[in-house]
Design a protein around this motif. Sequence first.
Motif, PDB file in Angstrom:
ATOM      1  N   LEU A 158       0.831  -1.212   0.000  1.00 39.73           N
ATOM      2  CA  LEU A 158       0.000   0.000   0.000  1.00 39.73           C
ATOM      3  C   LEU A 158       0.861   1.257   0.000  1.00 39.73           C
ATOM      4  O   LEU A 158       0.569   2.233  -0.708  1.00 39.73           O
ATOM      5  CB  LEU A 158      -0.920   0.000   1.219  1.00 39.73           C
ATOM      6  N   VAL A 159       1.923   1.225   0.792  1.00 41.96           N
ATOM      7  CA  VAL A 159       2.821   2.387   0.847  1.00 41.96           C
ATOM      8  C   VAL A 159       3.363   2.684  -0.547  1.00 41.96           C
ATOM      9  O   VAL A 159       3.369   3.840  -1.015  1.00 41.96           O
ATOM     10  CB  VAL A 159       3.981   2.141   1.841  1.00 41.96           C
ATOM     11  N   ILE A 192       2.089   1.833  -3.418  1.00 46.07           N
ATOM     12  CA  ILE A 192       1.012   2.288  -4.310  1.00 46.07           C
ATOM     13  C   ILE A 192       0.745   3.779  -4.097  1.00 46.07           C
ATOM     14  O   ILE A 192       0.661   4.559  -5.049  1.00 46.07           O
ATOM     15  CB  ILE A 192      -0.279   1.458  -4.077  1.00 46.07           C
ATOM     16  N   VAL A 193       0.624   4.172  -2.835  1.00 43.27           N
ATOM     17  CA  VAL A 193       0.340   5.581  -2.543  1.00 43.27           C
ATOM     18  C   VAL A 193       1.456   6.478  -3.080  1.00 43.27           C
ATOM     19  O   VAL A 193       1.200   7.512  -3.722  1.00 43.27           O
ATOM     20  CB  VAL A 193       0.173   5.816  -1.022  1.00 43.27           C
ATOM     21  N   GLU A 194       2.702   6.052  -2.835  1.00 40.64           N
ATOM     22  CA  GLU A 194       3.819   6.887  -3.265  1.00 40.64           C
ATOM     23  C   GLU A 194       3.844   7.011  -4.784  1.00 40.64           C
ATOM     24  O   GLU A 194       4.152   8.073  -5.334  1.00 40.64           O
ATOM     25  CB  GLU A 194       5.135   6.292  -2.734  1.00 40.64           C
ATOM     26  N   LEU A 231       1.189   6.779  -6.831  1.00 42.50           N
ATOM     27  CA  LEU A 231       0.089   7.662  -7.220  1.00 42.50           C
ATOM     28  C   LEU A 231       0.504   9.112  -7.012  1.00 42.50           C
ATOM     29  O   LEU A 231       0.211   9.999  -7.822  1.00 42.50           O
ATOM     30  CB  LEU A 231      -1.161   7.372  -6.373  1.00 42.50           C
ATOM     31  N   HIS A 232       1.205   9.338  -5.912  1.00 37.94           N
ATOM     32  CA  HIS A 232       1.607  10.681  -5.540  1.00 37.94           C
ATOM     33  C   HIS A 232       2.640  11.240  -6.512  1.00 37.94           C
ATOM     34  O   HIS A 232       2.531  12.372  -6.972  1.00 37.94           O
ATOM     35  CB  HIS A 232       2.179  10.655  -4.121  1.00 37.94           C
ATOM     36  N   LEU A 242      11.087   5.839  -0.941  1.00 41.21           N
ATOM     37  CA  LEU A 242      10.782   6.855   0.067  1.00 41.21           C
ATOM     38  C   LEU A 242      12.033   7.574   0.547  1.00 41.21           C
ATOM     39  O   LEU A 242      11.962   8.394   1.449  1.00 41.21           O
ATOM     40  CB  LEU A 242      10.089   6.205   1.268  1.00 41.21           C
ATOM     41  N   GLY A 257       7.366   4.346   6.781  1.00 44.37           N
ATOM     42  CA  GLY A 257       7.007   4.661   5.400  1.00 44.37           C
ATOM     43  C   GLY A 257       5.542   5.027   5.275  1.00 44.37           C
ATOM     44  O   GLY A 257       5.186   5.966   4.552  1.00 44.37           O
ATOM     45  N   ALA A 258       4.702   4.308   5.986  1.00 47.58           N
ATOM     46  CA  ALA A 258       3.263   4.557   5.910  1.00 47.58           C
ATOM     47  C   ALA A 258       2.941   5.959   6.422  1.00 47.58           C
ATOM     48  O   ALA A 258       2.102   6.669   5.850  1.00 47.58           O
ATOM     49  CB  ALA A 258       2.509   3.494   6.708  1.00 47.58           C
ATOM     50  N   VAL A 316       4.008   8.554   3.733  1.00 50.53           N
ATOM     51  CA  VAL A 316       3.080   8.702   2.602  1.00 50.53           C
ATOM     52  C   VAL A 316       1.733   9.277   3.025  1.00 50.53           C
ATOM     53  O   VAL A 316       1.061   9.939   2.235  1.00 50.53           O
ATOM     54  CB  VAL A 316       2.877   7.393   1.799  1.00 50.53           C
ATOM     55  N   SER A 359      -2.394  13.611  -1.158  1.00 44.30           N
ATOM     56  CA  SER A 359      -3.142  14.789  -1.564  1.00 44.30           C
ATOM     57  C   SER A 359      -4.569  14.460  -1.977  1.00 44.30           C
ATOM     58  O   SER A 359      -5.395  15.354  -2.077  1.00 44.30           O
ATOM     59  CB  SER A 359      -2.394  15.500  -2.695  1.00 44.30           C
ATOM     60  N   GLU A 380      -5.476   8.342  -1.938  1.00 49.76           N
ATOM     61  CA  GLU A 380      -4.137   8.149  -1.377  1.00 49.76           C
ATOM     62  C   GLU A 380      -4.195   8.057   0.151  1.00 49.76           C
ATOM     63  O   GLU A 380      -3.606   7.162   0.752  1.00 49.76           O
ATOM     64  CB  GLU A 380      -3.211   9.310  -1.776  1.00 49.76           C
ATOM     65  N   PHE A 402      -5.659   4.692   1.355  1.00 46.90           N
ATOM     66  CA  PHE A 402      -4.664   3.619   1.304  1.00 46.90           C
ATOM     67  C   PHE A 402      -3.631   3.794   2.413  1.00 46.90           C
ATOM     68  O   PHE A 402      -3.230   2.828   3.077  1.00 46.90           O
ATOM     69  CB  PHE A 402      -3.934   3.610  -0.049  1.00 46.90           C
ATOM     70  N   ALA A 453      -2.601   1.343   5.462  1.00 45.60           N
ATOM     71  CA  ALA A 453      -1.207   0.892   5.610  1.00 45.60           C
ATOM     72  C   ALA A 453      -0.704   1.145   7.025  1.00 45.60           C
ATOM     73  O   ALA A 453      -0.006   0.307   7.603  1.00 45.60           O
ATOM     74  CB  ALA A 453      -0.309   1.602   4.596  1.00 45.60           C
TER      75      ALA A 453
END
Lengths: 462, 93
Positions: free
Chosen positions: A106-107, A109-111, A113-114, A233, B46-47, B50, B55, B59, B62, B66
């Motif tokens: 998930l981390v 995926i979010v990064e 997308l960002h 990250l 990390g979670a 993010v 934004s 996001e 998710f 996480a």
Amino acid sequence: MSRTLYDLIGLAAGVAFILALKGLSHPKTARRGNLIGAFGATLATLVVFFYVSPELSLPLNNLGWILGAMAVGLAVGVPAARKVQMTQMPQLVALFNGVGGGAAALVAIVECLHLGAKASMAEVIFTVFTVSVGCISFSGSIITFMKLQELMTTRPVIFPAGRFIIAATLVSVIGVGAIIVALGTTPLLVLAALSLLFGVLFVLPVGGADVPIVISLLNAFTGLAVAASGYVLDSVLLIIAGTLVGASGTILTRLMAEAMGRSLFGTLFGAFTAKPQDVSGAAEERPVRSGSPDDVAILLNYARRVVIVPGFGLAVAQAQHTVRELADLMISKGIDVAYGIHPVAGRMPGHMNVLLAEANVPYDQLEEMDEINPTFSQTDVAIVIGANDVINPAAENRPGCPIYGMPILQVSNAANVIFLKRSMRPGFAGIENELLYDPKTMLLFGDAKASLTKVVSALKAL
Amino acid sequence: MEPIAVISIFVLAVFVGFEVVSKVSSTLHTPLMSGANAIHGVILVGAIIVADHSSTNLELGFAVVAIVLATINMVGGFVVTDRMLEMFKGKKR
């Protein structure tokens, strides 16, 4: 807080993890090692809240959501870890590993997308890696959980053309990953879905007895996923921690496989390559010699040396305290008593040691397989309590059966063997045990705890 | 980060990881696995990062999931490992 300080504290946490793993490798330092690890993790987590990078400002955005989510995680994780029965601990570890893999995916995926189109090629590659490996670890761990919890069959699940379906799934995971890297478009969720599917397919064919090895392997996978996310990250700590777990997990997986006499390849793919087993005649009605608690007590009373072989059945019946009572009674009668602990007795390597330690069985009475095996020929009685696969001679003399080649406790060399069993049902690996029909074997049917209690009172009366 | 720096860190960490657990008795396999499992719970860091970046609602959604999962992994992992090891200590008196 400056970047330098932030990174230095991250480094300190990384060192704490190294010391934690080092400590966990030795009995005397294990507990301290774990606490050092927990300290490192806490430090690393706290420091994030105080770090200001050029693009960030304090307090963190979405702080309420972050703290709320952590509170939820604490509220779920701590009670689960505190209350779990020691017998069910392996599946809890599997579950914790799985959610870690899910979090890493998930981390990433979010990064991704960002970052969107700003992501560099390397970042995309590492994102693809984290998402796929994290998802495989997640779904694979869920299946191992279900197998250990016996929510599904513990036998290998084999389906027609299984090998090809698994290979095709893996190829499509890699293919979709390559498309993402090449085109920069984001069918990331497709990749995640395919990886989840692969994780399920990959674990299904693994037999129940081999599940711990797979948990350890998936643990290493999650570590690598975390390490890869660390690159995306820009976090040295995540790279160090993830790589440490990936590397030590790989070694541990190999050690476990060795302790069980299995090759890693055989564990994962054995179900597809094994010849059809011969189960001829084994399961039919054959005469067994069953005895009463009094018979057992008499046999024990005249023994000079008794070896107790505990298995998972003992744990299920919560009989570890009663078995200690029996052992103490025998010792008071001058009988030499030892426990023979198979490395994988229970559901995981070392699991039985944990359970017996819970019942305060003295450490010096627990003997490992290599120490105890040569002594069986001088042993008058071997009491097998709820163990099966780890003493099954089929592992030595029936090539082709699933546990063939696994080192076993050679209880058949003892003068007498007593089995405490609930029924004639075969063990976790699902293999018939010839020893049950041996003339020197006596069976005592019933719940292990109830049977042991009766044996104890019968022995006291003698 | 410089790719070469990342590769160096990675390779060195691999060797350290191999080295620290290469001689462990089978008795400790389960706690060691469980402890290593807790360590990769640092993905929580990390979670959180993010979640701060997020934004859009997607996001953030998710990221929040996480964080929950990572916290369970980390905290649950250390607590359950400690419980196992506590018993080992008990028998050594």
